[in-house]
Write a protein that holds these residues in place. Structure first.
Motif, PDB file in Angstrom:
ATOM      1  N   THR A  78      -6.851 -26.424 -12.687  1.00  0.00           N
ATOM      2  CA  THR A  78      -5.812 -26.624 -11.680  1.00  0.00           C
ATOM      3  C   THR A  78      -5.376 -25.295 -11.079  1.00  0.00           C
ATOM      4  OG1 THR A  78      -3.962 -26.424 -13.247  1.00  0.00           O
ATOM      5  CG2 THR A  78      -4.948 -28.621 -12.963  1.00  0.00           C
ATOM      6  N   VAL A  79      -4.756 -25.379  -9.899  1.00  0.00           N
ATOM      7  CA  VAL A  79      -4.099 -24.233  -9.272  1.00  0.00           C
ATOM      8  C   VAL A  79      -2.740 -24.706  -8.766  1.00  0.00           C
ATOM      9  CG1 VAL A  79      -6.078 -22.795  -8.655  1.00  0.00           C
ATOM     10  CG2 VAL A  79      -5.467 -24.714  -7.190  1.00  0.00           C
ATOM     11  N   THR A  80      -1.746 -23.831  -8.879  1.00  0.00           N
ATOM     12  CA  THR A  80      -0.386 -24.194  -8.493  1.00  0.00           C
ATOM     13  C   THR A  80       0.204 -23.111  -7.605  1.00  0.00           C
ATOM     14  OG1 THR A  80      -0.097 -25.305 -10.626  1.00  0.00           O
ATOM     15  CG2 THR A  80       1.892 -24.869  -9.347  1.00  0.00           C
ATOM     16  N   GLY A  81       0.749 -23.512  -6.456  1.00  0.00           N
ATOM     17  CA  GLY A  81       1.413 -22.576  -5.564  1.00  0.00           C
ATOM     18  C   GLY A  81       2.838 -22.311  -6.006  1.00  0.00           C
ATOM     19  N   ARG A  82       3.403 -21.224  -5.504  1.00  0.00           N
ATOM     20  CA  ARG A  82       4.774 -20.865  -5.890  1.00  0.00           C
ATOM     21  C   ARG A  82       5.775 -21.922  -5.443  1.00  0.00           C
ATOM     22  NH1 ARG A  82       5.181 -14.976  -3.324  1.00  0.00           N
ATOM     23  NH2 ARG A  82       4.228 -16.204  -1.650  1.00  0.00           N
ATOM     24  N   ASN A  96      -5.270 -30.356  -8.608  1.00  0.00           N
ATOM     25  CA  ASN A  96      -6.518 -30.437  -9.369  1.00  0.00           C
ATOM     26  C   ASN A  96      -7.699 -29.984  -8.520  1.00  0.00           C
ATOM     27  OD1 ASN A  96      -5.534 -31.793 -11.866  1.00  0.00           O
ATOM     28  ND2 ASN A  96      -5.016 -33.424 -10.425  1.00  0.00           N
ATOM     29  N   ILE A  97      -8.580 -29.208  -9.125  1.00  0.00           N
ATOM     30  CA  ILE A  97      -9.832 -28.849  -8.455  1.00  0.00           C
ATOM     31  C   ILE A  97     -10.804 -29.993  -8.726  1.00  0.00           C
ATOM     32  CG2 ILE A  97     -11.724 -27.197  -8.300  1.00  0.00           C
ATOM     33  CD1 ILE A  97      -9.827 -25.021  -9.207  1.00  0.00           C
ATOM     34  N   THR A  98     -10.948 -30.872  -7.747  1.00  0.00           N
ATOM     35  CA  THR A  98     -11.750 -32.082  -7.933  1.00  0.00           C
ATOM     36  C   THR A  98     -13.219 -31.887  -7.580  1.00  0.00           C
ATOM     37  OG1 THR A  98     -11.165 -32.814  -5.698  1.00  0.00           O
ATOM     38  CG2 THR A  98      -9.762 -33.568  -7.514  1.00  0.00           C
ATOM     39  N   GLY A  99     -13.509 -30.847  -6.818  1.00  0.00           N
ATOM     40  CA  GLY A  99     -14.896 -30.542  -6.448  1.00  0.00           C
ATOM     41  C   GLY A  99     -15.118 -29.046  -6.534  1.00  0.00           C
ATOM     42  N   GLY A 126     -19.395 -17.276   0.516  1.00  0.00           N
ATOM     43  CA  GLY A 126     -18.318 -17.527  -0.433  1.00  0.00           C
ATOM     44  C   GLY A 126     -18.509 -18.805  -1.211  1.00  0.00           C
ATOM     45  N   VAL A 127     -17.391 -19.367  -1.638  1.00  0.00           N
ATOM     46  CA  VAL A 127     -17.423 -20.573  -2.461  1.00  0.00           C
ATOM     47  C   VAL A 127     -16.245 -21.464  -2.086  1.00  0.00           C
ATOM     48  CG1 VAL A 127     -16.162 -19.435  -4.340  1.00  0.00           C
ATOM     49  CG2 VAL A 127     -17.537 -21.443  -4.844  1.00  0.00           C
ATOM     50  N   VAL A 128     -16.471 -22.774  -2.150  1.00  0.00           N
ATOM     51  CA  VAL A 128     -15.451 -23.762  -1.798  1.00  0.00           C
ATOM     52  C   VAL A 128     -15.092 -24.570  -3.036  1.00  0.00           C
ATOM     53  CG1 VAL A 128     -14.882 -25.754  -0.352  1.00  0.00           C
ATOM     54  CG2 VAL A 128     -16.374 -23.938   0.549  1.00  0.00           C
ATOM     55  N   HIS A 129     -13.775 -24.718  -3.286  1.00  0.00           N
ATOM     56  CA  HIS A 129     -13.274 -25.616  -4.319  1.00  0.00           C
ATOM     57  C   HIS A 129     -12.440 -26.694  -3.625  1.00  0.00           C
ATOM     58  CE1 HIS A 129     -14.501 -22.655  -7.270  1.00  0.00           C
ATOM     59  NE2 HIS A 129     -13.635 -21.758  -6.820  1.00  0.00           N
ATOM     60  N   ILE A 130     -12.783 -27.943  -3.819  1.00  0.00           N
ATOM     61  CA  ILE A 130     -11.999 -29.041  -3.242  1.00  0.00           C
ATOM     62  C   ILE A 130     -10.764 -29.270  -4.113  1.00  0.00           C
ATOM     63  CG2 ILE A 130     -12.014 -31.472  -2.576  1.00  0.00           C
ATOM     64  CD1 ILE A 130     -15.075 -31.283  -2.395  1.00  0.00           C
TER      65      ILE A 130
END
Length: 333
Positions: free
Chosen positions: A299-303, A311-314, A322-326
């Motif tokens: 997971t990633v959470t903003g301030r 959730n990083i679902t993809g 670069g790279v893409v995280h959905i």
């Protein structure tokens, strides 16, 4: 007396002769073993007989590449396990046989290097580029060492977004690594083109609102530049969940959208194996987001997300720059 001495001497010579003969035979047997060392299997044979590579075997046959890995050479194969294929959406051989051959062939070629690469030769660094059999497509190996509280040193090895489960499997024509994910090659081009094309691979994912926001903010050059960058790409559902639809985006100030979108971008190529629980990631906007691990996903959470993670679902979709995280929730600065 003389006869007794002669008999004793004869026995001694007989024992020496027997010992010499035994040593000679033993040496000859060892020499034969040295001249005829055990024959190593080819990479193809290892895959064909490995219980955890049944879907990879089916994919190689479907793509017409099974013969390539039977030939003499010095290949390196990053071999996804059956669990990796299932995670990618290929539950069985029937699903693999339904896949377009040209796409499957490109994906598999991206897992193979034309030279033998032992793990000891991989530098301790992140994102070391390795040319694959897929034309103009590189994958990235990362070797990271860490020291525990007890001063024990451990080394982790990953390739793009996949963890290496087993390294340096010796074959007569190269080396094989078992990995826990299927690697997606950068077949769509840069980050912008990759985001636009993801629905081809994942029909349930849509990024029309993200693309509209990028256009309105005028930040498209970031996604098509040389990079490298990482973008946490919110789906349309992530935008609408916080009240953004196409009309809202069209009316929003460009500066507001620029601030929001740049908060979803890192100025580096960051695959998920390189993200640790609790780490703080600095964004292009200047603020930070916090990484975490839930029971089901990274997971990633903003301030401004009030401790509600996205959730990083993809994860780990590779682009040329670069790279893409959905992700399933918009990150709020």
């Amino acid at each position: 007396m003389f006869i007794h001495q002669y008999t004793s001497a004869g026995r001694s010579w007989g024992l020496l002769l027997a010992l010499f003969t035994a040593l000679t035979l033993s040496f000859s047997a060892c020499k034969k073993q040295e001249d005829n060392p055990p024959t190593l299997s080819t990479i193809s044979e290892i895959i064909n007989t490995g219980s955890k590579f049944t879907l990879l075997k089916a994919a190689l046959v479907r793509a017409g590449l099974d013969g390539t890995l039977s030939q003499p050479g010095t290949y390196t194969v990053f071999a996804p396990t059956d669990d990796a294929f299932k995670l990618f959406g290929y539950a069985d051989a029937a699903a693999i046989n339904a896949a377009p051959v040209d796409v499957l062939k490109a994906v598999l070629q991206y897992h193979v290097l034309g030279t033998q690469l032992m793990s000891s030769a991989i530098p301790v660094a992140v994102n070391t580029a390795q040319q694959t059999l897929l034309a103009n497509a590189v994958l990235y190996t990362s070797k990271v060492t860490s020291t525990s509280s007890t001063s024990a040193t451990s080394t982790t090895l990953s390739v793009n977004g996949a963890h290496v489960l087993q390294a340096d499997g010796q074959a007569s024509n190269g080396v094989i690594y078992a990995i826990d994910r299927v690697l997606l090659p950068p077949i769509f081009g840069n980050v912008a083109a990759t985001i636009q094309s993801i629905p081809i691979l994942l029909p349930t994912a849509s990024f029309k609102l993200l693309q509209s926001a990028v256009t309105k903010a005028g930040v498209g050059s970031i996604l098509i530049g040389t990079g490298p960058i990482t973008i946490f790409a919110p789906t349309d559902a992530a935008f609408t969940a916080v009240g953004y639809d196409s009309a809202t985006i069209a009316k929003a100030p460009a500066g507001l959208l620029t601030n929001l979108l740049s908060y979803h971008v890192l100025n580096s190529r960051t695959y998920t194996p390189l993200i640790t629980n609790g780490s703080s990631l600095t964004t292009l906007q200047g603020g930070t987001i916090t990484a975490g691990i839930s029971t089901t996903a990274l997971t990633v959470t903003g301030r401004g997300n009030a401790n509600t993670p996205s959730n990083i679902t993809g994860p780990d979709i590779t682009a040329t720059n670069g790279v893409v995280h959905i992700i399933d929730r918009l990150l709020v600065p």
